[in-house]
Design a protein around this motif. Structure first.
Motif, PDB file in Angstrom:
ATOM      1  N   GLU A   2       0.818  -1.209   0.000  1.00 23.12           N
ATOM      2  CA  GLU A   2       0.000   0.000   0.000  1.00 23.12           C
ATOM      3  C   GLU A   2       0.857   1.267   0.000  1.00 23.12           C
ATOM      4  OE1 GLU A   2      -3.424   0.223  -0.297  1.00 23.12           O
ATOM      5  OE2 GLU A   2      -3.065  -1.884  -0.808  1.00 23.12           O
ATOM      6  N   LYS A  24       1.889   1.858  -3.538  1.00 20.55           N
ATOM      7  CA  LYS A  24       0.817   2.456  -4.340  1.00 20.55           C
ATOM      8  C   LYS A  24       0.706   3.956  -4.066  1.00 20.55           C
ATOM      9  CE  LYS A  24      -2.067  -1.717  -4.457  1.00 20.55           C
ATOM     10  NZ  LYS A  24      -3.365  -2.294  -4.010  1.00 20.55           N
ATOM     11  N   THR A  25       0.844   4.313  -2.786  1.00 24.66           N
ATOM     12  CA  THR A  25       0.764   5.730  -2.418  1.00 24.66           C
ATOM     13  C   THR A  25       1.918   6.505  -3.027  1.00 24.66           C
ATOM     14  OG1 THR A  25      -0.310   5.142  -0.330  1.00 24.66           O
ATOM     15  CG2 THR A  25       0.651   7.348  -0.484  1.00 24.66           C
ATOM     16  N   ARG A  26       3.099   5.907  -3.031  1.00 23.24           N
ATOM     17  CA  ARG A  26       4.280   6.584  -3.586  1.00 23.24           C
ATOM     18  C   ARG A  26       4.123   6.808  -5.091  1.00 23.24           C
ATOM     19  NH1 ARG A  26       7.633   3.536  -1.502  1.00 23.24           N
ATOM     20  NH2 ARG A  26       8.191   4.811   0.292  1.00 23.24           N
ATOM     21  N   GLU A  27       3.491   5.868  -5.776  1.00 24.20           N
ATOM     22  CA  GLU A  27       3.250   6.034  -7.212  1.00 24.20           C
ATOM     23  C   GLU A  27       2.293   7.188  -7.474  1.00 24.20           C
ATOM     24  OE1 GLU A  27       1.835   2.373  -8.773  1.00 24.20           O
ATOM     25  OE2 GLU A  27       3.729   1.295  -8.463  1.00 24.20           O
ATOM     26  N   GLN A  28       1.315   7.340  -6.588  1.00 26.73           N
ATOM     27  CA  GLN A  28       0.312   8.390  -6.777  1.00 26.73           C
ATOM     28  C   GLN A  28       0.826   9.757  -6.356  1.00 26.73           C
ATOM     29  OE1 GLN A  28      -3.424   7.395  -4.966  1.00 26.73           O
ATOM     30  NE2 GLN A  28      -4.511   9.123  -5.909  1.00 26.73           N
ATOM     31  N   TRP A  29       1.592   9.783  -5.249  1.00 23.00           N
ATOM     32  CA  TRP A  29       2.163  11.038  -4.732  1.00 23.00           C
ATOM     33  C   TRP A  29       3.663  10.842  -4.493  1.00 23.00           C
ATOM     34  CZ3 TRP A  29      -2.638   9.527  -2.364  1.00 23.00           C
ATOM     35  CH2 TRP A  29      -3.719  10.328  -2.747  1.00 23.00           C
ATOM     36  N   PRO A  30       4.472  10.941  -5.533  1.00 32.13           N
ATOM     37  CA  PRO A  30       5.904  10.657  -5.426  1.00 32.13           C
ATOM     38  C   PRO A  30       6.700  11.648  -4.570  1.00 32.13           C
ATOM     39  CG  PRO A  30       5.366  11.515  -7.602  1.00 32.13           C
ATOM     40  CD  PRO A  30       4.072  11.264  -6.907  1.00 32.13           C
ATOM     41  N   GLU A  56       7.601  12.772  -1.484  1.00 30.15           N
ATOM     42  CA  GLU A  56       7.468  12.361  -0.092  1.00 30.15           C
ATOM     43  C   GLU A  56       7.598  13.530   0.884  1.00 30.15           C
ATOM     44  OE1 GLU A  56      10.144   9.186   0.717  1.00 30.15           O
ATOM     45  OE2 GLU A  56       9.409   7.954  -0.932  1.00 30.15           O
ATOM     46  N   TRP A 109       4.302  14.567   2.228  1.00 29.50           N
ATOM     47  CA  TRP A 109       3.521  13.615   3.020  1.00 29.50           C
ATOM     48  C   TRP A 109       3.375  14.105   4.455  1.00 29.50           C
ATOM     49  CZ3 TRP A 109       4.784   7.799   1.788  1.00 29.50           C
ATOM     50  CH2 TRP A 109       4.643   7.591   0.399  1.00 29.50           C
TER      51      TRP A 109
END
Length: 213
Positions: free
Chosen positions: A8, A11-17, A19, A22
């Motif tokens: 998960e 997946k989050t990193r792909e959507q919001w690279p 960091e 965050w």
């Protein structure tokens, strides 16, 4: 659990690279926060198992992630109840699990809504008690271990009429585009909307607060 968590995060990193954007818990890097949250989650699962074992003669869980849709004040309310417990004395009590460091300020509203949902879904008298299970935290260099703990709330105050009036007011405000700030000490650190908030000194655009047709 660890593989699911890692998947998960990926997946989050792909959507919001980016960091750096965050939200993290405390003053730490994104990677450190990801690592800490995984360790805490594993600890909380184990501690919940301890709690359930200690109370196995008192209550048992009869439902988890119980989906519901009810109407209050003319508003359709949709949600999920984390747990339903049935006690030896016959009581059925809705339980919400919280993993954050603080208890929510609106716990009674949430649990009161759950109680009405239980009444309608199960055809039993509305529960007059609800529980927030505040999941504990492992010991750190800065603090002692905090075991998971139940916090009970009296829900007799939260009648269908009272909750219906509250949901109707919230629905009216939303339809009019009225979003009133609720500033606290956590605004800058944990609020995802601080960058748009007039209380924090930001000037919103006209489009942001354009009233809905």
């Amino acid at each position: 659990m660890e593989s699911y968590y890692t998947e998960e995060i990926g997946k989050t990193r792909e959507q919001w690279p980016d960091e750096a954007a965050w939200m993290v818990g405390g003053r730490k890097s994104g990677w450190k926060d990801i690592e800490d949250r995984l360790g805490q989650a594993i600890w909380q699962v184990n501690d919940y198992q301890r709690l359930a074992k200690e109370h196995e003669d008192e209550w048992r869980v009869i439902a988890t992630e119980l989906e519901f849709t009810i109407t209050l004040g003319g508003v359709e309310v949709y949600g999920f109840i984390d747990q339903l417990r049935k006690y030896r004395d016959g009581r059925v009590i809705p339980v919400d699990l919280k993993s954050g460091s603080k208890l929510p300020g609106n716990a009674q509203i949430q649990l009161g809504t759950y109680a009405l949902a239980v009444e309608q879904l199960m055809g039993i008298p509305r529960p007059t008690e609800g529980i927030i299970l505040h999941l504990g935290r492992p010991a750190t260099a800065h603090g002692k271990e905090k075991p998971s703990k139940d916090h009970s709330y009296d829900l007799t105050h939260w009648t269908p009429e009272r909750l219906g009036a509250l949901y109707a007011q919230m629905d009216t405000a939303e339809r009019l585009g009225l979003y009133l700030p609720n500033p606290t000490a956590d605004c800058e650190r944990t609020c995802g909307l601080a960058q748009y908030c007039m209380v924090k000194g930001h000037v919103p655009s006209a489009e942001q607060y354009e009233r809905k047709a």
